[in-house]
Write an enzyme that holds these catalytic residues in place. Sequence first.
Site, PDB file in Angstrom:
ATOM      1  N   ASN A 199     -11.183   9.236  -8.252  1.00 39.35           N
ATOM      2  CA  ASN A 199     -10.805   9.672  -6.885  1.00 39.35           C
ATOM      3  C   ASN A 199      -9.835  10.831  -6.911  1.00 39.35           C
ATOM      4  O   ASN A 199      -8.892  10.837  -7.715  1.00 39.35           O
ATOM      5  CB  ASN A 199     -10.018   8.561  -6.169  1.00 39.35           C
ATOM      6  CG  ASN A 199     -10.892   7.603  -5.441  1.00 39.35           C
ATOM      7  OD1 ASN A 199     -12.038   7.423  -5.819  1.00 39.35           O
ATOM      8  ND2 ASN A 199     -10.322   6.981  -4.434  1.00 39.35           N
TER       9      ASN A 199
ATOM     10  N   ASN B 283      -6.756  10.635  -9.650  1.00 37.52           N
ATOM     11  CA  ASN B 283      -5.824   9.503  -9.812  1.00 37.52           C
ATOM     12  C   ASN B 283      -5.708   9.022 -11.254  1.00 37.52           C
ATOM     13  O   ASN B 283      -4.624   8.681 -11.734  1.00 37.52           O
ATOM     14  CB  ASN B 283      -6.273   8.319  -8.952  1.00 37.52           C
ATOM     15  CG  ASN B 283      -6.283   8.631  -7.465  1.00 37.52           C
ATOM     16  OD1 ASN B 283      -5.833   9.700  -7.060  1.00 37.52           O
ATOM     17  ND2 ASN B 283      -6.784   7.717  -6.659  1.00 37.52           N
TER      18      ASN B 283
ATOM     19  N   LYS C 299       0.852  -1.208   0.000  1.00 31.53           N
ATOM     20  CA  LYS C 299       0.000   0.000   0.000  1.00 31.53           C
ATOM     21  C   LYS C 299       0.887   1.257   0.000  1.00 31.53           C
ATOM     22  O   LYS C 299       0.575   2.250  -0.657  1.00 31.53           O
ATOM     23  CB  LYS C 299      -0.918  -0.040   1.236  1.00 31.53           C
ATOM     24  CG  LYS C 299      -1.767   1.204   1.466  1.00 31.53           C
ATOM     25  CD  LYS C 299      -3.173   1.018   0.954  1.00 31.53           C
ATOM     26  CE  LYS C 299      -4.019   2.283   0.928  1.00 31.53           C
ATOM     27  NZ  LYS C 299      -4.551   2.707   2.189  1.00 31.53           N
TER      28      LYS C 299
ATOM     29  N   SER D  67      -6.951  11.957  -4.566  1.00 30.73           N
ATOM     30  CA  SER D  67      -6.238  11.241  -3.508  1.00 30.73           C
ATOM     31  C   SER D  67      -6.348  11.991  -2.187  1.00 30.73           C
ATOM     32  O   SER D  67      -6.639  13.192  -2.153  1.00 30.73           O
ATOM     33  CB  SER D  67      -4.765  11.066  -3.874  1.00 30.73           C
ATOM     34  OG  SER D  67      -4.075  12.284  -3.677  1.00 30.73           O
TER      35      SER D  67
HETATM   36  O1  KPL Z   1      -5.103   5.356  -0.755  1.00 39.54           O
HETATM   37  C1  KPL Z   1      -5.261   6.224  -1.590  1.00 39.54           C
HETATM   38  C2  KPL Z   1      -5.281   7.628  -1.109  1.00 39.54           C
HETATM   39  O2  KPL Z   1      -5.835   8.497  -1.746  1.00 39.54           O
HETATM   40  O3  KPL Z   1      -4.722   7.851  -0.008  1.00 39.54           O
HETATM   41  C3  KPL Z   1      -5.379   5.851  -3.047  1.00 39.54           C
HETATM   42  C4  KPL Z   1      -5.190   4.353  -3.217  1.00 39.54           C
HETATM   43  C5  KPL Z   1      -4.343   6.576  -3.840  1.00 39.54           C
HETATM   44  C6  KPL Z   1      -6.770   6.112  -3.580  1.00 39.54           C
HETATM   45  O4  KPL Z   1      -7.043   7.447  -3.781  1.00 39.54           O
END
Ligand code: KPL
Length: 332
Positions: free
Chosen positions: A275, A225, A207, A277
């Site tokens: 998304n 993203n 991750k 982030s």
């Molecule tokens: O975990 C994420 C984040 O925004 O902190 C991701 C996987 C990049 C998804 O937006």
Amino acid sequence: MEMGGSQREASGAGMRVAVLGAGALGSLFGGRLAAAGVPVTLISTRAEHIAAIRARGLTITGPGPGEEQVIPVAAATDPAAAGGPFDLVLLTVKAPATARALAAMGPLLGPETLVLTLQNGLGNAEAVAARVGSARTLVGVTAQGARVTGPGRIHHAGGGLTEIGPYWEGPAAEPERVAAVAGLLRRAGFAVEVLPAPEVRSAVWTKLLVNAGINALTALLGVANGRLPELPSARELVAAAVAEGAAVARALGIPLRCPDPVAYTLAVAAATGANRSSMLADVERRRPTEVMQINGAIAAAAERIGLAAPVNRTLALLIRALEESWEETQAR
Ligand code: KPL
């Protein structure tokens, strides 16, 4: 019908839960647990969010179109007023706030309280273990996505697996207690798997590399993203940042959970294309980011073992420079 002891343990029945850091993710987990009948208290320093929850309950929209749930749940701005001790503390503050949260956590803790960190980046598990001991520290990695849409309101963007397990150094949490936490989260509708300690470490690092490739770049470019794989120069930077992190993981003997971490990160960026982030959201609101626990932590880990991670170091410096420019404006 009365539950037997092992059934009770497996479902986490009777556990009282505090969520320390009830932002988007913390409110999602705490809200769904409360809706499943678990006694939960949400704690956040965001006074407006807490006041709205106390007045009208927590509203969770999504993940499906038109879905909305309003959940009555206890909420407090101060751990000392949260009614502790609790059996489980979910730690969901942003990584730069971990030290402050751990210092304020005392009233939530009894001698047996477990603390589960669901935070991004490196160093959180170690900090929790230093506070409560490794036998009471659990680490989780979740694919759940949520964002705050207003005081007392969050949107559940999408689901996915949540993996939890014991901390990987020193005495570990007893398997029955880990199973009880997993059971509790499953009762609230989350898909949960329990991992053995070494696999937790792999999950955290996998991750970490995804966040290293996506978060700082989306924050610097101001894009969702999904744009990263589409822009050739951004794609090259994602690949370089992730490859540096993968080299550090390899040198530390931490297996990653995918054969090609660059391809995996680009696939996650595409799959979460719409998304914005979490780091982009922080930059837009001029809040401290997690860059030092993500790209900065990779650069520091590389340095400790004699490797170089210049792309991660530069991304961390660029985001830090942004943060410093706001700190300066605020100090004026
Ligand atoms: O975990 C994420 C984040 O925004 O902190 C991701 C996987 C990049 C998804 O937006």
